[in-house]
Design a protein around this motif. Structure first.
Motif, PDB file in Angstrom:
ATOM      1  N   ALA A 150      41.800   8.552 -19.824  1.00 10.15           N
ATOM      2  CA  ALA A 150      41.595   9.897 -20.364  1.00 10.15           C
ATOM      3  C   ALA A 150      40.441  10.604 -19.660  1.00 10.15           C
ATOM      4  O   ALA A 150      40.530  11.798 -19.332  1.00 10.15           O
ATOM      5  CB  ALA A 150      41.329   9.812 -21.868  1.00 10.15           C
ATOM      6  N   LEU A 151      39.360   9.873 -19.399  1.00  8.83           N
ATOM      7  CA  LEU A 151      38.207  10.478 -18.732  1.00  8.83           C
ATOM      8  C   LEU A 151      38.500  10.786 -17.265  1.00  8.83           C
ATOM      9  O   LEU A 151      38.032  11.802 -16.728  1.00  8.83           O
ATOM     10  CB  LEU A 151      36.995   9.553 -18.850  1.00  8.83           C
ATOM     11  CG  LEU A 151      36.404   9.423 -20.263  1.00  8.83           C
ATOM     12  CD1 LEU A 151      35.318   8.356 -20.299  1.00  8.83           C
ATOM     13  CD2 LEU A 151      35.838  10.764 -20.733  1.00  8.83           C
ATOM     14  N   LYS A 152      39.266   9.924 -16.615  1.00  8.32           N
ATOM     15  CA  LYS A 152      39.646  10.208 -15.226  1.00  8.32           C
ATOM     16  C   LYS A 152      40.460  11.491 -15.143  1.00  8.32           C
ATOM     17  O   LYS A 152      40.265  12.314 -14.240  1.00  8.32           O
ATOM     18  CB  LYS A 152      40.441   9.028 -14.647  1.00  8.32           C
ATOM     19  CG  LYS A 152      39.578   7.870 -14.190  1.00  8.32           C
ATOM     20  CD  LYS A 152      40.363   6.805 -13.447  1.00  8.32           C
ATOM     21  CE  LYS A 152      41.228   5.994 -14.372  1.00  8.32           C
ATOM     22  NZ  LYS A 152      41.830   4.826 -13.677  1.00  8.32           N
ATOM     23  N   SER A 153      41.378  11.657 -16.083  1.00  7.48           N
ATOM     24  CA  SER A 153      42.203  12.869 -16.084  1.00  7.48           C
ATOM     25  C   SER A 153      41.375  14.098 -16.439  1.00  7.48           C
ATOM     26  O   SER A 153      41.521  15.160 -15.820  1.00  7.48           O
ATOM     27  CB  SER A 153      43.357  12.709 -17.079  1.00  7.48           C
ATOM     28  OG  SER A 153      44.216  11.658 -16.702  1.00  7.48           O
ATOM     29  N   LYS A 154      40.489  13.966 -17.413  1.00  5.00           N
ATOM     30  CA  LYS A 154      39.689  15.101 -17.868  1.00  5.00           C
ATOM     31  C   LYS A 154      38.783  15.632 -16.764  1.00  5.00           C
ATOM     32  O   LYS A 154      38.652  16.855 -16.581  1.00  5.00           O
ATOM     33  CB  LYS A 154      38.854  14.693 -19.079  1.00  5.00           C
ATOM     34  CG  LYS A 154      37.952  15.805 -19.604  1.00  5.00           C
ATOM     35  CD  LYS A 154      37.187  15.358 -20.840  1.00  5.00           C
ATOM     36  CE  LYS A 154      36.276  16.473 -21.351  1.00  5.00           C
ATOM     37  NZ  LYS A 154      35.540  16.064 -22.586  1.00  5.00           N
ATOM     38  N   ALA A 213      29.264   8.414 -19.317  1.00  5.77           N
ATOM     39  CA  ALA A 213      28.979   7.157 -20.007  1.00  5.77           C
ATOM     40  C   ALA A 213      28.833   7.365 -21.516  1.00  5.77           C
ATOM     41  O   ALA A 213      29.360   6.583 -22.321  1.00  5.77           O
ATOM     42  CB  ALA A 213      27.714   6.521 -19.440  1.00  5.77           C
ATOM     43  N   ILE A 214      28.135   8.415 -21.918  1.00  6.48           N
ATOM     44  CA  ILE A 214      27.945   8.679 -23.348  1.00  6.48           C
ATOM     45  C   ILE A 214      29.267   9.077 -24.001  1.00  6.48           C
ATOM     46  O   ILE A 214      29.582   8.650 -25.121  1.00  6.48           O
ATOM     47  CB  ILE A 214      26.875   9.769 -23.547  1.00  6.48           C
ATOM     48  CG1 ILE A 214      25.499   9.208 -23.159  1.00  6.48           C
ATOM     49  CG2 ILE A 214      26.862  10.263 -24.990  1.00  6.48           C
ATOM     50  CD1 ILE A 214      24.371  10.202 -23.268  1.00  6.48           C
ATOM     51  N   GLU A 215      30.059   9.871 -23.297  1.00  6.04           N
ATOM     52  CA  GLU A 215      31.368  10.251 -23.837  1.00  6.04           C
ATOM     53  C   GLU A 215      32.273   9.028 -23.955  1.00  6.04           C
ATOM     54  O   GLU A 215      33.028   8.890 -24.922  1.00  6.04           O
ATOM     55  CB  GLU A 215      32.013  11.309 -22.936  1.00  6.04           C
ATOM     56  CG  GLU A 215      33.234  11.960 -23.554  1.00  6.04           C
ATOM     57  CD  GLU A 215      33.689  13.193 -22.799  1.00  6.04           C
ATOM     58  OE1 GLU A 215      34.837  13.631 -23.020  1.00  6.04           O
ATOM     59  OE2 GLU A 215      32.894  13.725 -21.983  1.00  6.04           O
TER      60      GLU A 215
END
Length: 316
Positions: A138-142, A82-84
């Motif tokens: 991007a976050l799902k991939s990371k 969430a913070i990212e």
């Protein structure tokens, strides 16, 4: 993982909602006095007064994850994501709280933040729906999070109004394409399923098709609002390929483009001064509609008239 964005005017109502659910837990915060709801609201309101001209200072984002990711989503891991997410969205140097809910099968949390930052400036929301889509992907991939499955598996009974209509149209189009090899057959198959297909034309004479829209239960959606694969261009290429394979002489698409089906008189955008897309919102359904590349549509005739001079000022 998807993000659903909202803006509002009442910190009291938003805080009451996110903290009022059973087992709601504040995961993180900054610049806010934690304690009672009244103290949290007062913290936000004090900073809001630094820029009182802003009518909607409340930022509210719901981050939802797939049930398959639940075993991994500890409080610490969800807080980290969430913070990212906030940093990548440009939500920095301002007050916020992150609250986790446990009332659905989908793990999710709510971010409430002050759109008036610590320097009394308004946080930019330019292209925020597009950025939301890019950041969540991007976050799902990371972090290897689960991507959404086929939309046809969605339980439409849990959806409301426009959202339900959009999913039902998606499923109807998918089924209709299985038995259609031309525009006319496609239109007939959709009608059997309660969906109206309308063509949008470039000119008043209706001699050139520019786009399509699907209508159901009083709601209208452009083809790309249902799916990027349901634009006029892509469906047209699909039917032309089928017609060339079945019979070189059959070309119903060309007939539509040249206006040979005027007897059916498909309505054009200029037939009405009312924008058929008004009131339709699709945040968080598929990829955000605001984040898609839409077909261009004819300019409303009323917009060509001379506009009255407006007072100078600011609008938010």
């Amino acid at each position: 993982m998807i993000g659903k964005l909202k803006k509002g005017s009442s910190f009291a109502g938003c805080i009451r909602y996110v903290t009022g659910k059973d087992e709601a837990k504040i995961l993180a915060s900054d610049g806010v006095l934690l304690g009672t709801n009244a103290e949290i609201v007062q913290s936000f309101e004090l900073q809001r007064q630094l820029n009182p001209r802003i009518k909607k200072p409340v930022g509210h984002i719901a981050l939802s994850f797939k049930p398959e990711d639940k075993p991994r989503l500890t409080d610490d891991f969800m807080t980290k994501i969430a913070i990212e997410y906030m940093q990548m969205m440009g939500i920095i140097d301002t007050q916020f709280i992150i609250v986790r809910h446990h009332n659905t099968d989908n793990p999710h949390c709510h971010i409430v933040y002050n759109r008036i930052n610590n320097e009394s400036k308004l946080l930019s929301d330019r292209n925020d729906y597009r950025r939301n889509e890019q950041v969540t992907k991007a976050l799902k991939s990371k972090y290897g999070l689960t991507y959404g499955t086929d939309k046809s598996n969605t339980n439409t009974r849990k959806l409301r109004n426009a959202e339900r209509a959009k999913y039902e149209i998606h499923n109807a189009v998918k089924d209709a394409l299985k038995g259609a090899d031309s525009w006319q057959k496609f239109k007939n198959e959709l009608a059997k399923r309660g969906v109206l297909l309308e063509f949008v034309y470039k000119d008043k004479e209706q001699t050139k098709v520019q786009g399509i829209r699907f209508c159901k239960d009083g709601y209208s959606f452009k083809g790309t609002q249902i799916s990027r694969g349901y634009s006029f261009g892509k469906l047209n290429a699909r039917f032309e390929g089928m017609e060339n394979h079945v019979s070189p002489k059959s070309n119903s698409t060309l007939q539509y483009e040249q206006g040979y089906h005027k007897s059916n008189h498909e309505p054009s955008m200029s037939d009405s001064s009312q924008d058929p897309w008004d009131g339709i919102s699709s945040i968080g359904l598929f990829a955000s509609a605001n984040a898609q590349t839409f077909e261009s549509f004819p300019e409303d005739e009323s917009s060509k008239k001379k506009k009255k001079k407006r007072r100078k000022g600011f609008s938010f």
